[in-house]
Design a protein around this motif. Structure first.
Motif, PDB file in Angstrom:
ATOM      1  N   ASN A  41       0.832  -1.209   0.000  1.00  0.00           N
ATOM      2  CA  ASN A  41       0.000   0.000   0.000  1.00  0.00           C
ATOM      3  C   ASN A  41       0.869   1.264   0.000  1.00  0.00           C
ATOM      4  OD1 ASN A  41      -2.723  -0.694  -0.257  1.00  0.00           O
ATOM      5  ND2 ASN A  41      -2.868  -1.314   1.879  1.00  0.00           N
ATOM      6  N   ILE A  42       2.007   1.214   0.710  1.00  0.00           N
ATOM      7  CA  ILE A  42       2.948   2.347   0.679  1.00  0.00           C
ATOM      8  C   ILE A  42       3.502   2.514  -0.736  1.00  0.00           C
ATOM      9  CG2 ILE A  42       5.204   3.141   1.489  1.00  0.00           C
ATOM     10  CD1 ILE A  42       4.537   1.776   4.184  1.00  0.00           C
ATOM     11  N   ALA A  45       0.894   4.124  -2.932  1.00  0.00           N
ATOM     12  CA  ALA A  45       0.799   5.571  -2.707  1.00  0.00           C
ATOM     13  C   ALA A  45       1.939   6.310  -3.418  1.00  0.00           C
ATOM     14  CB  ALA A  45       0.826   5.864  -1.212  1.00  0.00           C
ATOM     15  N   LYS A  46       3.137   5.741  -3.366  1.00  0.00           N
ATOM     16  CA  LYS A  46       4.285   6.366  -4.039  1.00  0.00           C
ATOM     17  C   LYS A  46       4.099   6.353  -5.557  1.00  0.00           C
ATOM     18  CE  LYS A  46       7.778   5.419  -0.477  1.00  0.00           C
ATOM     19  NZ  LYS A  46       8.996   4.650  -0.139  1.00  0.00           N
ATOM     20  N   SER A  49       1.632   9.018  -6.515  1.00  0.00           N
ATOM     21  CA  SER A  49       2.183  10.375  -6.428  1.00  0.00           C
ATOM     22  C   SER A  49       3.117  10.675  -7.591  1.00  0.00           C
ATOM     23  CB  SER A  49       2.929  10.561  -5.105  1.00  0.00           C
ATOM     24  OG  SER A  49       4.078   9.736  -5.055  1.00  0.00           O
ATOM     25  N   GLU A  81      -7.779   0.318   2.913  1.00  0.00           N
ATOM     26  CA  GLU A  81      -6.695   1.297   2.788  1.00  0.00           C
ATOM     27  C   GLU A  81      -6.295   1.471   1.318  1.00  0.00           C
ATOM     28  OE1 GLU A  81      -2.103   2.120   4.288  1.00  0.00           O
ATOM     29  OE2 GLU A  81      -3.162   0.340   4.981  1.00  0.00           O
ATOM     30  N   THR A  82      -6.288   0.359   0.573  1.00  0.00           N
ATOM     31  CA  THR A  82      -5.980   0.425  -0.855  1.00  0.00           C
ATOM     32  C   THR A  82      -6.972   1.342  -1.572  1.00  0.00           C
ATOM     33  OG1 THR A  82      -5.107  -1.838  -0.797  1.00  0.00           O
ATOM     34  CG2 THR A  82      -5.679  -0.943  -2.963  1.00  0.00           C
ATOM     35  N   ILE A  85      -6.319   5.022  -0.816  1.00  0.00           N
ATOM     36  CA  ILE A  85      -5.177   5.524  -1.575  1.00  0.00           C
ATOM     37  C   ILE A  85      -5.583   5.801  -3.021  1.00  0.00           C
ATOM     38  CG2 ILE A  85      -2.883   4.914  -2.456  1.00  0.00           C
ATOM     39  CD1 ILE A  85      -2.545   3.227   0.139  1.00  0.00           C
ATOM     40  N   GLY A  89      -5.720   9.292  -5.111  1.00  0.00           N
ATOM     41  CA  GLY A  89      -4.988   9.409  -6.359  1.00  0.00           C
ATOM     42  C   GLY A  89      -5.872   9.847  -7.511  1.00  0.00           C
TER      43      GLY A  89
END
Length: 270
Positions: A41-42, A45-46, A49, A81-82, A85, A89
């Motif tokens: 998930n991190i 997010a990256k 972005s 959480e996915t 995000i 986005g």
């Protein structure tokens, strides 16, 4: 094959086939999967972005693969959480969902299908200006509508041929199996389980598994998008992947027959 965070893989050892003991014990599997999904998930997010569409789709694919194949409790817990995000986005980059749906990857068929249905569903929700909390829930319905296919023969899922009656009878069981899986997670809205059960039901009672005419609103939306996605993005031995117009023309015939929600179809066309 997992390794602990404090261990490093030595290239020379691997070349000599001297593999260290990195296999995970069964009792630790759920904890490891939770850690893995947190990292994914991190990474998602990256990727969002940086607007890396390919990386975004590959990461969602990995998350879905864990959800379908890993310990169900750990895997499903990461999906809200996915969605958060992805929602963030999509607000920052309006073309994100369109690019996700249009891009081909080497993901297994059901993962690719689930991601495409998710992207198309979120586009639909944004077009309809649906409330944000409802968008999150509808997105979960889309992502998990086919979770029951993880308990169906992979050969049936990936074949490009027409299914025999016997094969189709087995395939149809994925709706009930998905519903039973989702019922185990009361933290999810009931509509998520109902969508897994009802997305192949039809308003004229001709669908499956229960031939019901009473279908949840979420399942009615996913039913149209779920039917559109393989026509548009999936090539079979008996037909090529279709243009959006031709795919919608096929679905329109069933709309006229009363199988699908007419307003949902009109909004999807728009």
């Amino acid at each position: 094959l997992y390794k602990t965070a404090d261990k490093k893989l030595d290239g020379e050892m691997l070349n000599r086939n001297q593999y260290p003991q990195f296999f995970i014990q069964k009792k630790d599997e759920e904890q490891i999967v939770r850690q893995l999904l947190k990292v994914l998930n991190i990474k998602l997010a990256k990727a969002i972005s940086s607007k890396g569409i390919k990386a975004i789709k590959q990461t969602i694919g990995k998350i879905m693969e864990e959800a379908l194949e890993g310990p169900v409790g750990a895997s499903l817990s990461s999906l809200p959480e996915t969605i958060e995000i992805l929602l963030f986005g999509a607000k920052k980059n309006p073309d994100l969902l369109d690019a996700l749906a249009a891009m081909n990857t080497k993901s297994p068929v059901i993962i690719e299908h689930s991601i495409n249905v998710l992207a198309l569903t979120m586009q639909y929700a944004f077009y309809k200006k649906i409330d944000e909390d409802d968008v999150k829930n509808l997105a979960l319905c889309a992502l998990l509508h086919d979770i029951g296919t993880s308990k169906v023969s992979r050969e049936l899922i990936e074949t490009k041929d027409t299914l025999t009656d016997e094969q189709f009878a087995e395939y149809k069981q994925h709706t009930k199996k998905g519903y039973r899986d989702m019922e185990l997670f009361p933290s999810f809205d009931k509509s998520v389980a109902l969508t897994a059960l009802e997305h192949h039901e039809r308003l004229d009672g001709s669908g499956y598994p229960n031939k019901t005419r009473t279908i949840s609103k979420e399942a009615q939306i996913i039913a149209v998008i779920d039917s559109y996605e393989p026509l548009k993005y999936r090539e079979k031995n008996f037909r090529k992947a279709l243009s959006p117009y031709d795919a919608l023309q096929i679905i329109k015939k069933d709309v006229v027959l009363g199988k699908y929600n007419k307003q949902v179809f009109k909004d999807l066309c728009s």
